[in-house]
Design an enzyme around this catalytic site. Structure first.
Site, PDB file in Angstrom:
ATOM      1  N   ARG A 134       9.185   3.999  -2.827  1.00  0.00           N
ATOM      2  CA  ARG A 134      10.117   3.699  -1.733  1.00  0.00           C
ATOM      3  C   ARG A 134      10.968   4.930  -1.463  1.00  0.00           C
ATOM      4  O   ARG A 134      11.354   5.623  -2.411  1.00  0.00           O
ATOM      5  CB  ARG A 134      11.070   2.557  -2.112  1.00  0.00           C
ATOM      6  CG  ARG A 134      10.374   1.288  -2.541  1.00  0.00           C
ATOM      7  CD  ARG A 134       9.912   0.506  -1.354  1.00  0.00           C
ATOM      8  NE  ARG A 134       9.259  -0.743  -1.744  1.00  0.00           N
ATOM      9  CZ  ARG A 134       8.783  -1.621  -0.873  1.00  0.00           C
ATOM     10  NH1 ARG A 134       8.893  -1.420   0.417  1.00  0.00           N
ATOM     11  NH2 ARG A 134       8.185  -2.715  -1.294  1.00  0.00           N
ATOM     12  N   HIS A 157       6.500  14.013  -7.893  1.00  0.00           N
ATOM     13  CA  HIS A 157       5.606  13.907  -6.731  1.00  0.00           C
ATOM     14  C   HIS A 157       4.255  14.533  -7.068  1.00  0.00           C
ATOM     15  O   HIS A 157       4.203  15.624  -7.634  1.00  0.00           O
ATOM     16  CB  HIS A 157       6.231  14.602  -5.518  1.00  0.00           C
ATOM     17  CG  HIS A 157       5.378  14.490  -4.309  1.00  0.00           C
ATOM     18  ND1 HIS A 157       5.272  13.322  -3.582  1.00  0.00           N
ATOM     19  CD2 HIS A 157       4.531  15.370  -3.724  1.00  0.00           C
ATOM     20  CE1 HIS A 157       4.409  13.508  -2.598  1.00  0.00           C
ATOM     21  NE2 HIS A 157       3.945  14.739  -2.662  1.00  0.00           N
ATOM     22  N   ASP A 189      16.948  14.236  -1.934  1.00  0.00           N
ATOM     23  CA  ASP A 189      17.956  14.433  -0.887  1.00  0.00           C
ATOM     24  C   ASP A 189      17.666  13.484   0.269  1.00  0.00           C
ATOM     25  O   ASP A 189      16.912  12.523   0.106  1.00  0.00           O
ATOM     26  CB  ASP A 189      18.042  15.913  -0.467  1.00  0.00           C
ATOM     27  CG  ASP A 189      16.810  16.357   0.307  1.00  0.00           C
ATOM     28  OD1 ASP A 189      15.898  15.527   0.531  1.00  0.00           O
ATOM     29  OD2 ASP A 189      16.760  17.543   0.706  1.00  0.00           O
ATOM     30  N   GLU A 221      -0.697  16.487 -16.259  1.00  0.00           N
ATOM     31  CA  GLU A 221       0.392  17.474 -16.074  1.00  0.00           C
ATOM     32  C   GLU A 221       1.730  16.771 -15.859  1.00  0.00           C
ATOM     33  O   GLU A 221       2.764  17.218 -16.349  1.00  0.00           O
ATOM     34  CB  GLU A 221       0.088  18.395 -14.890  1.00  0.00           C
ATOM     35  CG  GLU A 221      -1.068  19.336 -15.107  1.00  0.00           C
ATOM     36  CD  GLU A 221      -0.905  20.231 -16.332  1.00  0.00           C
ATOM     37  OE1 GLU A 221       0.230  20.599 -16.673  1.00  0.00           O
ATOM     38  OE2 GLU A 221      -1.928  20.540 -16.974  1.00  0.00           O
TER      39      GLU A 221
HETATM   40  C1  GAR Z   1       2.162   9.336 -10.022  1.00  0.00           C
HETATM   41  O1  GAR Z   1       1.034  10.130  -9.699  1.00  0.00           O
HETATM   42  C2  GAR Z   1       3.376   9.830  -9.259  1.00  0.00           C
HETATM   43  O2  GAR Z   1       3.409  11.222  -9.091  1.00  0.00           O
HETATM   44  C3  GAR Z   1       3.195   9.140  -7.926  1.00  0.00           C
HETATM   45  O3  GAR Z   1       2.736   7.855  -8.253  1.00  0.00           O
HETATM   46  C4  GAR Z   1       1.994   7.907  -9.474  1.00  0.00           C
HETATM   47  C5  GAR Z   1       2.564   6.878 -10.414  1.00  0.00           C
HETATM   48  O4  GAR Z   1       1.791   6.762 -11.578  1.00  0.00           O
HETATM   49  N1  GAR Z   1       4.423   9.088  -7.207  1.00  0.00           N
HETATM   50  C6  GAR Z   1       4.487   9.167  -5.869  1.00  0.00           C
HETATM   51  O5  GAR Z   1       3.508   9.301  -5.157  1.00  0.00           O
HETATM   52  C7  GAR Z   1       5.892   9.080  -5.309  1.00  0.00           C
HETATM   53  N2  GAR Z   1       5.884   9.250  -3.896  1.00  0.00           N
HETATM   54  P1  GAR Z   1       2.343   5.948 -12.829  1.00  0.00           P
HETATM   55  O6  GAR Z   1       2.837   4.598 -12.317  1.00  0.00           O
HETATM   56  O7  GAR Z   1       1.142   5.806 -13.710  1.00  0.00           O
HETATM   57  O8  GAR Z   1       3.459   6.742 -13.455  1.00  0.00           O
END
Ligand code: GAR
Length: 255
Positions: A134, A157, A189, A221
Site C-alpha cells: 500500500r 523495493h 516520502d 539479497e
Molecule cells: C518483496 O520482494 C518486496 O521487495 C516486495 O514484496 C515482496 C514481499 O516478499 N515489496 C514491494 O513490492 C513493495 N512495493 P515477502 O512477503 O516474502 O517479504
C-alpha cells in the site's frame, strides 16, 4: 544484544513475510539492536502474521478493503484529516480530477487513521515495510514522523530505484531485459518509491534466468540488505541531507 540500547520497530506486511522472517532471524541471532514490538497487515490473510505469532510478536490487522468499503457507506473521516493539506503535499496522483483525488485520499485516511491508532501504543522508533503493498499519504507519513528529524518509515523495493518503481519491480526489471537486477531500501516520502535511498544490493541476470530465478536471487539479497539497513538506523548512523536539491542519505562511519 548485550548491554546495547535497542530501538523498537513495527513491521507491516501484506503477503508471505519472508523479509519479516529475515528480520526476526537477525534479531534472534543478535545481529540487530532491535525489538520487534508489533507486526501489522493490511489484510487478514497475510502469511506474515503467522510468522509473527510463531515468534511471539503481537499482531494486528488494518483491513484496508473493509475500511475502503466503509467510506463508500459514509463512514466519517478522521477529525484531524485535511484533504486540502494532503492534496497540496502529495505526489502520488498527478493530473487526477478532483473527484478521483478526493476518493483516493479520503478512503486511505480511514485506513491510515486506523493504522496510526493501532501502532500508537507500541511507541515505535521505526516502521519497517516488509512487502507492504500500500502507498502512504502525507496524512500517515506526517503522523508517524511527528517529532523526529529523521524519517521513521523504511521500505524495501524489489528493483534498483529509481528504475522500476511500483508493484512489480522484479517483473519490470526482467521484461526490460536488464542484465543486472537488485533491491533498494529507502525512506518513505510523499511519492511512490521515491524517498532517500539507504542501501542497495545487485545481482547478475544471466541469459538462462527466468522470472522465477530473478525473484529468487532478488529475495536472497533482500534478506541480507534489509537487516543491514535497519541496523544502521538502530546505530544512529543514518543522516538525511540536501544535495543539489535532492534529499539523500549519508551513512555515517561505524565505531
Ligand atoms: C518483496 O520482494 C518486496 O521487495 C516486495 O514484496 C515482496 C514481499 O516478499 N515489496 C514491494 O513490492 C513493495 N512495493 P515477502 O512477503 O516474502 O517479504
Amino acid at each position: 544484544m548485550d548491554g546495547k540500547e535497542t530501538i523498537k520497530i513495527g513491521v507491516l506486511v501484506s503477503g508471505g513475510g519472508s523479509n519479516l522472517q529475515a528480520i526476526i532471524d537477525a534479531v534472534n541471532v543478535g545481529a540487530l539492536d532491535v525489538e520487534i514490538a508489533c507486526v501489522g497487515a493490511d489484510n487478514p490473510g497475510a502469511g506474515g502474521l503467522a510468522r509473527a505469532e510463531k515468534a511471539g510478536i503481537p499482531t494486528f490487522v488494518t483491513d484496508y478493503s473493509a475500511l475502503f468499503a466503509s467510506r463508500k457507506d459514509g463512514a466519517p473521516l478522521p477529525g484531524d484529516f485535511s484533504l486540502e493539506e494532503v492534496a497540496a503535499k502529495q505526489s502520488l496522483l498527478k493530473d487526477a480530477d478532483p473527484e478521483t483525488l478526493k476518493a483516493f485520499f479520503e478512503k486511505r485516511a480511514l485506513a491510515e487513521a486506523d493504522l496510526l491508532a493501532r501502532l500508537a501504543p507500541y511507541k515505535i522508533d521505526l516502521l519497517v515495510l516488509a512487502g507492504f503493498m500500500r502507498v502512504f499519504t502525507p496524512y500517515f507519513i506526517d503522523g508517524l514522523n511527528a517529532g523526529s528529524t529523521l524519517p521513521r518509515i523504511m521500505n524495501i523495493h524489489p528493483a534498483l530505484l529509481p528504475a522500476f518503481p511500483g508493484t512489480d519491480g522484479y517483473g519490470d526489471t526482467f521484461r526490460y531485459g536488464c542484465k543486472v537486477g537488485g533491491c533498494t531500501v529507502h525512506f518513505v516520502d510523499y511519492g511512490e518509491d521515491s524517498g532517500p535511498i539507504i542501501g542497495q544490493h545487485s545481482f547478475a541476470i544471466l541469459p538462462e534466468d527466468d522470472l522465477d530465478a530473478v525473484k529468487k536471487k532478488g529475495l536472497a539479497e533482500e534478506w541480507r540488505l534489509f537487516p543491514e539497513c535497519i541496523q544502521l538506523y538502530a546505530e544512529g548512523r543514518l543522516n538525511v541531507v540536501e544535495r543539489e536539491g535532492t534529499r539523500v542519505v549519508n551513512v555515517l562511519p561505524g565505531e
